[in-house]
Design a protein around this motif. Structure first.
Motif, PDB file in Angstrom:
ATOM      1  N   PRO A   1       0.805  -1.228   0.000  1.00  0.00           N
ATOM      2  CA  PRO A   1       0.000   0.000   0.000  1.00  0.00           C
ATOM      3  C   PRO A   1       0.836   1.276   0.000  1.00  0.00           C
ATOM      4  CG  PRO A   1      -0.005  -0.989   2.178  1.00  0.00           C
ATOM      5  CD  PRO A   1       0.703  -1.968   1.279  1.00  0.00           C
ATOM      6  N   TYR A   2       2.109   1.161  -0.266  1.00  0.00           N
ATOM      7  CA  TYR A   2       3.028   2.292  -0.346  1.00  0.00           C
ATOM      8  C   TYR A   2       4.189   1.890  -1.249  1.00  0.00           C
ATOM      9  CZ  TYR A   2       5.456  -0.684   2.958  1.00  0.00           C
ATOM     10  OH  TYR A   2       6.054  -1.772   3.543  1.00  0.00           O
ATOM     11  N   PHE A   3       4.992   2.860  -1.662  1.00  0.00           N
ATOM     12  CA  PHE A   3       6.157   2.570  -2.484  1.00  0.00           C
ATOM     13  C   PHE A   3       7.178   3.687  -2.304  1.00  0.00           C
ATOM     14  CE2 PHE A   3       2.984   4.761  -5.064  1.00  0.00           C
ATOM     15  CZ  PHE A   3       3.697   5.816  -5.594  1.00  0.00           C
ATOM     16  N   ARG A   4       8.390   3.422  -2.768  1.00  0.00           N
ATOM     17  CA  ARG A   4       9.462   4.415  -2.691  1.00  0.00           C
ATOM     18  C   ARG A   4       9.515   5.239  -3.974  1.00  0.00           C
ATOM     19  NH1 ARG A   4      14.418   2.835   0.597  1.00  0.00           N
ATOM     20  NH2 ARG A   4      13.967   0.827   1.561  1.00  0.00           N
ATOM     21  N   ILE A   5       9.715   6.529  -3.838  1.00  0.00           N
ATOM     22  CA  ILE A   5      10.046   7.374  -4.978  1.00  0.00           C
ATOM     23  C   ILE A   5      10.681   8.661  -4.458  1.00  0.00           C
ATOM     24  CG2 ILE A   5       7.705   8.348  -5.099  1.00  0.00           C
ATOM     25  CD1 ILE A   5       8.180   8.587  -8.174  1.00  0.00           C
ATOM     26  N   PRO A   6      11.880   9.013  -4.913  1.00  0.00           N
ATOM     27  CA  PRO A   6      12.499  10.258  -4.471  1.00  0.00           C
ATOM     28  C   PRO A   6      11.710  11.474  -4.953  1.00  0.00           C
ATOM     29  CG  PRO A   6      14.126   8.791  -5.467  1.00  0.00           C
ATOM     30  CD  PRO A   6      12.778   8.237  -5.789  1.00  0.00           C
ATOM     31  N   VAL A   7      11.999  12.608  -4.353  1.00  0.00           N
ATOM     32  CA  VAL A   7      11.408  13.874  -4.801  1.00  0.00           C
ATOM     33  C   VAL A   7      12.175  14.402  -6.007  1.00  0.00           C
ATOM     34  CG1 VAL A   7      10.853  16.250  -4.141  1.00  0.00           C
ATOM     35  CG2 VAL A   7      10.553  14.393  -2.483  1.00  0.00           C
ATOM     36  N   PHE A   8      13.482  14.482  -5.890  1.00  0.00           N
ATOM     37  CA  PHE A   8      14.325  14.933  -6.995  1.00  0.00           C
ATOM     38  C   PHE A   8      14.873  13.699  -7.717  1.00  0.00           C
ATOM     39  CE2 PHE A   8      15.573  19.071  -4.579  1.00  0.00           C
ATOM     40  CZ  PHE A   8      14.339  19.624  -4.895  1.00  0.00           C
ATOM     41  N   ASN A   9      14.520  13.577  -8.994  1.00  0.00           N
ATOM     42  CA  ASN A   9      14.937  12.429  -9.790  1.00  0.00           C
ATOM     43  C   ASN A   9      15.758  12.918 -10.982  1.00  0.00           C
ATOM     44  OD1 ASN A   9      13.162   9.962  -8.715  1.00  0.00           O
ATOM     45  ND2 ASN A   9      11.905  11.823  -8.669  1.00  0.00           N
ATOM     46  N   TYR A  10      17.063  12.626 -10.953  1.00  0.00           N
ATOM     47  CA  TYR A  10      17.960  12.989 -12.044  1.00  0.00           C
ATOM     48  C   TYR A  10      18.108  11.783 -12.969  1.00  0.00           C
ATOM     49  CZ  TYR A  10      19.336  16.652  -8.697  1.00  0.00           C
ATOM     50  OH  TYR A  10      19.353  17.693  -7.795  1.00  0.00           O
ATOM     51  N   HIS A  11      17.800  11.988 -14.259  1.00  0.00           N
ATOM     52  CA  HIS A  11      17.835  10.837 -15.167  1.00  0.00           C
ATOM     53  C   HIS A  11      18.015  11.322 -16.599  1.00  0.00           C
ATOM     54  CE1 HIS A  11      17.022   6.720 -16.466  1.00  0.00           C
ATOM     55  NE2 HIS A  11      16.121   7.170 -17.329  1.00  0.00           N
ATOM     56  N   GLU A  12      19.054  10.812 -17.235  1.00  0.00           N
ATOM     57  CA  GLU A  12      19.333  11.082 -18.651  1.00  0.00           C
ATOM     58  C   GLU A  12      19.278  12.575 -18.981  1.00  0.00           C
ATOM     59  OE1 GLU A  12      17.283   8.622 -21.441  1.00  0.00           O
ATOM     60  OE2 GLU A  12      17.778   6.762 -20.380  1.00  0.00           O
ATOM     61  N   GLY A  13      19.919  13.364 -18.126  1.00  0.00           N
ATOM     62  CA  GLY A  13      20.059  14.785 -18.396  1.00  0.00           C
ATOM     63  C   GLY A  13      18.884  15.645 -17.996  1.00  0.00           C
ATOM     64  N   HIS A  14      17.908  15.076 -17.287  1.00  0.00           N
ATOM     65  CA  HIS A  14      16.739  15.834 -16.858  1.00  0.00           C
ATOM     66  C   HIS A  14      16.539  15.698 -15.346  1.00  0.00           C
ATOM     67  CE1 HIS A  14      15.150  16.717 -20.886  1.00  0.00           C
ATOM     68  NE2 HIS A  14      15.557  15.506 -21.218  1.00  0.00           N
ATOM     69  N   LEU A  15      15.918  16.713 -14.769  1.00  0.00           N
ATOM     70  CA  LEU A  15      15.395  16.634 -13.410  1.00  0.00           C
ATOM     71  C   LEU A  15      13.888  16.483 -13.504  1.00  0.00           C
ATOM     72  CD1 LEU A  15      15.383  17.057 -10.261  1.00  0.00           C
ATOM     73  CD2 LEU A  15      14.983  19.485 -10.788  1.00  0.00           C
ATOM     74  N   SER A  16      13.351  15.446 -12.887  1.00  0.00           N
ATOM     75  CA  SER A  16      11.903  15.265 -12.766  1.00  0.00           C
ATOM     76  C   SER A  16      11.568  15.272 -11.283  1.00  0.00           C
ATOM     77  CB  SER A  16      11.452  13.948 -13.406  1.00  0.00           C
ATOM     78  OG  SER A  16      11.757  13.941 -14.791  1.00  0.00           O
ATOM     79  N   VAL A  17      10.630  16.127 -10.904  1.00  0.00           N
ATOM     80  CA  VAL A  17      10.272  16.304  -9.497  1.00  0.00           C
ATOM     81  C   VAL A  17       8.937  15.619  -9.222  1.00  0.00           C
ATOM     82  CG1 VAL A  17       9.787  17.967  -7.668  1.00  0.00           C
ATOM     83  CG2 VAL A  17      11.517  18.488  -9.399  1.00  0.00           C
ATOM     84  N   ASN A  18       8.911  14.795  -8.179  1.00  0.00           N
ATOM     85  CA  ASN A  18       7.659  14.180  -7.728  1.00  0.00           C
ATOM     86  C   ASN A  18       7.443  14.564  -6.269  1.00  0.00           C
ATOM     87  OD1 ASN A  18       5.413  12.034  -8.124  1.00  0.00           O
ATOM     88  ND2 ASN A  18       6.388  11.513  -6.180  1.00  0.00           N
ATOM     89  N   TYR A  19       6.398  15.338  -6.014  1.00  0.00           N
ATOM     90  CA  TYR A  19       6.203  15.845  -4.656  1.00  0.00           C
ATOM     91  C   TYR A  19       4.727  15.874  -4.281  1.00  0.00           C
ATOM     92  CZ  TYR A  19       6.690  18.700  -0.477  1.00  0.00           C
ATOM     93  OH  TYR A  19       6.670  19.146   0.817  1.00  0.00           O
ATOM     94  N   SER A  20       4.452  15.370  -3.107  1.00  0.00           N
ATOM     95  CA  SER A  20       3.131  15.498  -2.496  1.00  0.00           C
ATOM     96  C   SER A  20       3.293  15.159  -1.024  1.00  0.00           C
ATOM     97  CB  SER A  20       2.112  14.565  -3.157  1.00  0.00           C
ATOM     98  OG  SER A  20       0.810  14.846  -2.704  1.00  0.00           O
ATOM     99  N   ASP A  21       3.473  16.185  -0.204  1.00  0.00           N
ATOM    100  CA  ASP A  21       3.862  15.920   1.178  1.00  0.00           C
ATOM    101  C   ASP A  21       2.803  15.141   1.943  1.00  0.00           C
ATOM    102  OD1 ASP A  21       2.034  18.013   1.415  1.00  0.00           O
ATOM    103  OD2 ASP A  21       3.221  19.135   2.868  1.00  0.00           O
ATOM    104  N   ASN A  22       1.510  15.320   1.596  1.00  0.00           N
ATOM    105  CA  ASN A  22       0.501  14.577   2.355  1.00  0.00           C
ATOM    106  C   ASN A  22       0.597  13.077   2.086  1.00  0.00           C
ATOM    107  OD1 ASN A  22      -0.501  15.046  -0.249  1.00  0.00           O
ATOM    108  ND2 ASN A  22      -2.634  14.941   0.403  1.00  0.00           N
TER     109      ASN A  22
END
Length: 386
Positions: free
Chosen positions: A246-267
């Motif tokens: 019912p949960y999983f890991r994912i960083p907030v700052f994701n650096y990959h192949e020359g890009h930054l992708s941000v995944n954020y939802s503090d709640n």
């Protein structure tokens, strides 16, 4: 509080941060998207500040009478063909000779440029609920592949208060009138079509997550490292695919192949703490969320906008954050605030790391990813919130 201009104006009203801003051009490395190295300041149209859009209207796109005529004709064509299930309508079923390329160009700005856009003049005032859904779905076909918004398989989501308790851990806040803090969604692009506004409130706000990243690097680089760390656990709010936790890991700052992708939802990060097996959030993580929230909501980074009926907001979830204020609705159910939502995987998005497989419900293949998929999900479109 900034002045909100309801006549389609973005508002800004600068005030000092709780911590002082650093100069916009630091002495250390600056990279553009596509050549980003971890923990470097990123420069480009997606790294915007509120002041950059003061008085500008180049992010606003208008439908012409020709565009609307094409939309009307495409809707009529779908109805003539007797297509009952709207989500089965294809691009071939929905020709838009001049509007289609226009929609694709707007998508490209969202994917490759500033990360947000607005479209005006969708004639929702004269469309039926079904015609509106057909029009919105058909426009979305020119942006990319849509995905399910929830475990019910809704391919068009309904953003409406239907009485769900916001304090219930499995409630998704789009089905309530509660404020939604800054976050991004489980798809490359989120689009919202406004049908009706609330009696008061329901203000949309956007911030560049790339600028949030840059400011954290400038003022607290150790927290940037924390946000890029692996121990961020995301609660699924009861929408659990087969064989998954019912949960999983994912960083907030994701650096990959020359890009930054941000995944954020503090709640969602905070909610994961209800599971005993999830590690407790650390002081650095709490500090990082506090700073992230402060920056995203600051007047220096935040744009406020009150969506009007017939307007569509498009946002890139990798480079932009969005929020919504609490609202007070009308007693008359037919007048209540109502928006429609499409989650889109465009064909020209960036590559994503495997850490996105959980939040995207499967492989992260460009053009075919995102959404919520659980056992028994049947994709379909409903015309009212449920």
């Amino acid at each position: 509080m900034p002045l909100i201009l309801p006549l389609h104006h973005i508002t800004t009203n600068a005030r000092p941060f709780l911590l002082p801003l650093f100069p916009r051009k630091p002495s250390y490395s600056i990279r553009r998207s596509g050549s980003v190295e971890p923990f470097t300041v990123i420069e480009g149209p997606e790294a915007w500040y509120a002041a950059d859009y003061q008085g500008r209207t180049d992010w606003i796109n208008h439908l012409t009478q020709q565009h609307i005529a094409e939309l009307d004709a495409a809707i009529a064509g779908v109805e003539r063909k007797g297509i009952k299930d709207i989500h089965t309508v294809t691009k071939a079923d929905f020709p838009l000779p001049t509007l289609g390329p226009y929609l694709e160009s707007i998508r490209d700005e969202v994917v490759l440029g500033r990360g947000f856009a607005l479209i005006r003049e969708v004639p929702v005032d004269r469309y039926s609920s079904r015609e509106t859904a057909i029009a919105y779905w058909g426009m979305g076909l020119y942006w990319g592949k849509a995905s399910s918004n929830n475990k019910k398989g809704h391919m068009i989501g309904h953003i409406k208060d239907i009485g769900h308790d916001p304090l219930n851990p499995v409630t998704r806040l789009y089905a309530t009138k509660a404020a939604q803090p800054f976050h991004n969604d489980a798809a490359d692009i989120v689009t919202l079509l406004c049908l009706r506004n609330a009696r008061s409130g329901g203000l949309s706000s956007w911030s560049s997550s790339v600028s949030v990243h840059n400011e954290i690097l400038k003022r607290a680089p150790h927290l940037a490292e924390t946000l890029a760390g692996p121990n961020w656990f995301f609660d699924r709010k009861g929408e659990v695919p087969p064989g998954k936790k019912p949960y999983f890991r994912i960083p907030v700052f994701n650096y990959h192949e020359g890009h930054l992708s941000v995944n954020y939802s503090d709640n969602y990060f905070l909610l994961s703490q209800r599971h005993a097996e999830v590690p407790r959030l650390t002081p650095d993580q709490y500090e990082a969320m506090t700073l992230f929230n402060e920056l995203a909501a600051s007047d220096e980074l935040r744009l406020d906008y009150m969506l009007q009926p017939g307007e569509i907001q498009l946002l890139n979830n990798h480079t932009a954050l969005h929020a919504r204020s609490e609202f007070i609705d009308y007693d008359d159910i037919d007048k209540r605030r109502h928006l429609l939502r499409l989650w889109i995987a465009p064909p020209n998005e960036r590559a994503l790391p495997k850490e996105y497989e959980d939040i995207y419900g499967g492989p992260v293949t460009i053009g075919n990813r995102g959404g919520i998929h659980v056992e028994g999900t049947q994709e379909h479109i409903v015309l009212e919130a449920e």
